[in-house]
Design an enzyme around this catalytic site. Structure first.
Site, short mmCIF file in Angstrom:
data_model
loop_
_atom_site.label_atom_id
_atom_site.label_comp_id
_atom_site.label_asym_id
_atom_site.label_seq_id
_atom_site.Cartn_x
_atom_site.Cartn_y
_atom_site.Cartn_z
N ILE A 126 6.43 -4.25 -8.00
CA ILE A 126 6.53 -3.53 -6.72
C ILE A 126 5.95 -4.40 -5.60
O ILE A 126 6.28 -4.21 -4.45
CB ILE A 126 5.80 -2.16 -6.74
CG1 ILE A 126 4.30 -2.31 -6.96
CG2 ILE A 126 6.41 -1.22 -7.76
CD1 ILE A 126 3.50 -1.08 -6.57
N ASP A 127 5.08 -5.36 -5.97
CA ASP A 127 4.40 -6.18 -4.94
C ASP A 127 5.35 -7.16 -4.24
O ASP A 127 5.01 -7.69 -3.17
CB ASP A 127 3.26 -6.98 -5.58
CG ASP A 127 2.10 -6.12 -6.04
OD1 ASP A 127 2.18 -4.89 -5.86
OD2 ASP A 127 1.12 -6.67 -6.56
N ARG A 162 -7.23 12.46 14.18
CA ARG A 162 -7.96 11.62 13.22
C ARG A 162 -7.31 10.25 13.10
O ARG A 162 -6.13 10.08 13.41
CB ARG A 162 -7.83 12.24 11.83
CG ARG A 162 -8.85 13.27 11.53
CD ARG A 162 -8.60 13.86 10.16
NE ARG A 162 -9.57 14.89 9.91
CZ ARG A 162 -9.37 15.94 9.15
NH1 ARG A 162 -8.22 16.10 8.53
NH2 ARG A 162 -10.32 16.84 8.98
N ARG A 171 -1.55 -6.95 -4.58
CA ARG A 171 -2.76 -7.63 -5.05
C ARG A 171 -3.00 -8.93 -4.28
O ARG A 171 -4.08 -9.17 -3.78
CB ARG A 171 -2.58 -7.92 -6.52
CG ARG A 171 -3.78 -8.51 -7.17
CD ARG A 171 -3.44 -8.92 -8.57
NE ARG A 171 -3.61 -7.86 -9.52
CZ ARG A 171 -2.94 -7.78 -10.66
NH1 ARG A 171 -2.00 -8.66 -10.93
NH2 ARG A 171 -3.16 -6.81 -11.51
N HIS A 272 -1.24 4.39 -7.90
CA HIS A 272 -0.12 4.29 -8.85
C HIS A 272 1.04 5.22 -8.53
O HIS A 272 2.11 5.09 -9.15
CB HIS A 272 -0.63 4.52 -10.27
CG HIS A 272 -1.57 3.43 -10.70
ND1 HIS A 272 -2.89 3.38 -10.31
CD2 HIS A 272 -1.37 2.32 -11.46
CE1 HIS A 272 -3.46 2.30 -10.82
NE2 HIS A 272 -2.56 1.64 -11.53
N GLN A 274 2.76 4.84 -6.17
CA GLN A 274 3.78 3.89 -5.70
C GLN A 274 4.62 3.30 -6.83
O GLN A 274 5.69 2.75 -6.62
CB GLN A 274 3.11 2.71 -4.97
CG GLN A 274 2.41 3.10 -3.71
CD GLN A 274 1.34 2.09 -3.31
OE1 GLN A 274 1.62 1.14 -2.60
NE2 GLN A 274 0.13 2.29 -3.79
O1 F6P Z 1 0.99 -6.05 -9.99
C1 F6P Z 1 1.39 -4.80 -9.62
C2 F6P Z 1 0.23 -3.91 -9.36
O2 F6P Z 1 0.78 -2.65 -9.07
C3 F6P Z 1 -0.73 -4.38 -8.26
O3 F6P Z 1 -0.30 -4.09 -6.99
C4 F6P Z 1 -2.00 -3.69 -8.65
O4 F6P Z 1 -3.15 -4.39 -8.20
C5 F6P Z 1 -1.97 -3.69 -10.12
O5 F6P Z 1 -0.61 -3.75 -10.50
C6 F6P Z 1 -2.62 -2.47 -10.74
O6 F6P Z 1 -2.57 -2.59 -12.11
P1 F6P Z 1 -3.07 -1.52 -13.18
O7 F6P Z 1 -1.90 -0.68 -13.53
O8 F6P Z 1 -3.51 -2.34 -14.31
O9 F6P Z 1 -4.14 -0.72 -12.52
#
Ligand code: F6P
Length: 342
Positions: A126-127, A162, A171, A272, A274
């Protein structure tokens, strides 16, 4: 041909659409498919099952992955590479399609050094930070979820005068924040690539509140971002690939804005949410095209490559190109977004 498929790393809307596309193409051409359970873990443990068109029917619109996923890193497992090689060779896997992000595909890139070369990659995250491809599937869904959240926060922010700080995933790269921030009309966007100080953020918000007489604002922050010159508490927890568990910057930025501006400021972490749920039509289409391209790369024996989108074309790029560094937001693209701040 016997084609193995695995999905590794954080899940992503569209994974099932890729699996379905590979299986359909393979069955049409008389090849066999097997799916490994939970990414590299399934290869390590020899845990896989046959995948037929029947098994993959009705999954196109489903989030998650029917194969399961994990962040298993074979480098941390004793005899990890040997065990994986054994599974792949003993079970006569003629091609392995690894669907993953930088970590999963980094392992795929190294596999040939450990005696198994028949691997191709399919980019997932997704990143949207995988190098060599313009887009990854999953990004569009995440971006739409974030944009909808920002839209919803606008009305409640206005009603209560607000400021909302919305923390989104990303990340190493601020693609989700940038795209959803622009689409949602965020007043400030904070991403890992361009450091912004607290005073710069507050200045934009103050100007907006005074000049437009709009006493509410939305600030979108990538989970991997930092405030310039401030020591934020980073999580000590890391995953199997050594990445810090992120989350918390939104709360921190909200607290600092509130202290400075003396305005009720709240943080919303989308987390999550997202990554879950049904993929957008765009992601279903893109994932299907990626599945076809990865399948073709396997059939054409383009080992060590990853299916990639360049413009409107699917091409094959080397796994080395895709995984050596991440794709970050270029500063000029971020600069363009700043015209809409405030
Ligand atoms: O790499 C995709 C991602 O969704 C990042 O944006 C996020 O930091 C990481 O995975 C979160 O991973 P986990 O599911 O291990 O918490």
């Amino acid at each position: 041909m016997k084609i193995g498929i695995l999905t590794g790393g954080g899940d992503c809307p569209g994974l099932n659409a890729v699996i379905r596309a590979v299986v359909r193409m393979a069955e049409r051409d008389g090849h066999e498919c097997v799916g490994f359970k939970d990414g590299w873990k399934g290869v390590l443990e020899g845990n896989f099952r046959t995948l037929t068109r029947k098994d993959t029917s009705g999954i196109l619109h489903m989030g998650g992955t029917i194969l399961g996923s994990s962040r298993t890193n074979p480098r941390n497992v004793e005899d990890g590479w040997e065990r994986m090689g054994r599974t792949l060779r003993d079970n006569h896997i003629d091609a392995l399609i690894a669907i993953g992000g930088e970590d999963t595909l980094g392992v795929a890139r190294e596999l040939p050094e450990h005696g198994y070369e028949y691997v191709v990659g399919c980019p997932k995250t997704i990143d949207n930070d995988l190098n060599g491809t313009d887009y990854t599937f999953g990004f569009d869904t995440a971006m739409n979820i974030c944009t909808e959240a920002i839209d919803r926060l606008h009305s409640t922010a206005e009603a209560h005068q607000r400021i909302f700080v919305v923390e989104v995933m990303g990340r190493h790269a601020g693609w989700i924040a940038l795209h959803a921030g622009i689409a949602g009309g965020a007043d400030v966007i904070v991403i890992p690539e361009v450091e912004l100080g607290l005073e710069e953020i507050c200045e934009v918000l103050r100007r907006r509140h005074e000049q437009l007489e709009r006493h509410f604002s939305i600030v979108v922050v990538s989970e991997g971002a930092h405030l310039k010159g401030e020591d934020q508490i980073a999580s000590q927890e890391t995953d199997a690939f050594g990445h810090a568990r992120l989350g918390g910057i939104g709360e921190y930025v909200a607290k600092r804005i509130k202290e400075t501006m003396k305005i009720d400021t709240r943080a919303v972490t989308l987390g999550h949410v997202q990554r879950g749920g049904t993929p957008t039509a765009r992601d279903r289409y893109l994932a299907t095209m990626f599945g076809i391209a990865a399948y073709r790369a396997a059939i054409e024996r383009k080992w060590g490559t990853m299916a990639a989108l360049r413009g409107t074309e699917m091409v094959a790029v080397s796994l080395a190109e895709a995984t050596t560094e991440v794709k970050r937001v270029p500063p000029e693209q971020y600069h363009m977004a700043t015209h809409f701040f405030g």
